[in-house]
Design an enzyme around this catalytic site. Structure first.
Site, mmCIF file in Angstrom:
data_model
loop_
_atom_site.group_PDB
_atom_site.id
_atom_site.type_symbol
_atom_site.label_atom_id
_atom_site.label_comp_id
_atom_site.label_asym_id
_atom_site.label_seq_id
_atom_site.Cartn_x
_atom_site.Cartn_y
_atom_site.Cartn_z
ATOM 1 N N CYS A 141 -7.522 -0.590 -4.250
ATOM 2 C CA CYS A 141 -6.230 -0.998 -3.685
ATOM 3 C C CYS A 141 -6.255 -1.101 -2.165
ATOM 4 C CB CYS A 141 -5.140 -0.016 -4.122
ATOM 5 S SG CYS A 141 -4.804 -0.041 -5.893
ATOM 6 N N ALA A 142 -7.218 -0.472 -1.519
ATOM 7 C CA ALA A 142 -7.335 -0.553 -0.064
ATOM 8 C C ALA A 142 -8.198 -1.723 0.382
ATOM 9 C CB ALA A 142 -7.906 0.748 0.494
#
Length: 352
Positions: A141-142
């Site tokens: 997600c980063a």
């Protein structure tokens, strides 16, 4: 100085309301599930605070028992197709010449491609032969914030260059039909397919200038989030302690980062947080609201798109620029979490 000069977002072909997904889950997945798992799954879907989720495949495919090979064939095909459409739209709407692109970064964690999708896009769109390619595959997600940080590092050293950052995620094909664990139920309920592309330039000029960046590592946190590779594909790792772990580290992540830039929370005009899921967004929103700030765009993206992994933070940035009156000198803060466990921050300053 590095600046984001354009953000393009794109939704996949299929969009489903929570009600439609619940009916689809009952029909294609949960009809043979243990009763307790069935009730738990439906409760998680209905309580997710997500109204719409998007997918590159229809529900009958998303909820089917595909092999790893079949899932990854879909991943490869759709990555190339959506990547091509997205990059064409980005070039047209940002009014850059394809030959201007010096650096292409692609981020995705929901399948495997060798060569990576950027190689196909270089061929499809006739990009230069000396273009620099960087595929980012394990940041979860980063990945969106990671890719922007890598673009910033490249452009600080090459201020006359132009980069495109593409986040392309298809979590719908990571679904595990025979897994009724809480992790798989939550993952199925919150994740959604999505795509975004940023044009990032070096030098002075209009745009959201990247003032500072930071990567924060949670020691002994490798168990919290990720994927395990099993015979049926990518199986989610999503520990129940993720929200409480983030809450315990939250102030350590961004307050020192602001302080080193001589800033307090109140000085930043536009906050953009990767929402993760309901528990995380509620915690972050409560904290930031206490300081007179709002993250309504982060919540809106979660509600209307779900968690699109690395593409989410870029959708939030696009929403902020589209819906707020950005003034010259306004400051922005972006934050996303990913496997490792880690958090990544960007401080922005707009020139309009």
């Amino acid at each position: 100085m590095t600046r984001i000069v354009h953000m393009e977002t794109m939704k996949p072909k299929y969009a489903y309301s929570t009600e439609e997904i619940v009916e689809g889950a009952k029909k294609y997945w949960l009809n043979d599930a243990p009763e307790l798992s069935r009730r738990m799954a439906l409760k998680i879907f209905k309580g997710s605070d997500i109204s719409v989720r998007n997918s590159v495949v229809p529900l009958e495919i998303a909820f089917s028992d595909l092999s790893f090979e079949e899932k990854n064939d879909i991943y490869k095909r759709e990555m190339i197709e959506y990547g091509k459409i997205l990059l064409k739209k980005t070039i047209e709407n940002s009014k850059i010449d394809p030959k201007e692109i010096d650096y292409i970064i692609t981020t995705s964690c929901t399948g495997f491609m060798i060569p990576s999708v950027d190689a196909y896009l270089v061929n499809e769109l006739g990009l230069r032969g000396d273009i620099v390619r960087l595929p980012v595959t394990e940041m979860g997600c980063a990945g969106g914030t990671s890719a922007l940080i890598y673009a910033n590092d490249f452009l600080k050293a090459n201020p006359d260059k132009t980069a495109v950052v593409m986040a392309l995620e298809i979590p719908s094909i990571t679904f595990q039909k025979n897994d009724f664990s809480p992790e798989n139920l939550v993952s199925t309920a919150i994740f959604s397919d999505g795509f975004a592309c940023a044009v990032v330039k070096g030098g002075e000029g209009k745009g959201a200038h990247i003032i500072d960046t930071n990567m924060y590592h949670f020691h002994e946190g490798t168990h919290l989030m990720g994927f395990n590779l099993v015979n049926s594909g990518l199986k989610i790792v999503l520990d129940k302690d993720v929200p409480s772990t983030i809450e315990g580290h939250f102030e350590k992540i961004f307050l020192p980062f602001l302080k080193r830039n001589d800033l307090e929370i109140e000085h930043v005009h536009h906050y953009m947080f990767h929402p993760g899921g309901k528990k995380i967004i509620n915690m972050v929103e409560s904290y930031i609201n206490d300081h007179g700030k709002d993250i309504s765009e982060s919540r809106w993206v979660l509600d209307n798109h779900g968690n699109m992994s690395s593409a989410t933070i870029m959708h939030i940035f696009e929403r902020v620029e589209a819906n707020r009156e950005i003034k010259d000198g306004d400051l922005g803060y972006m934050l996303a979490f990913g496997p490792g466990f880690m958090a990544q921050s960007l401080l922005l300053k707009w020139v309009v």
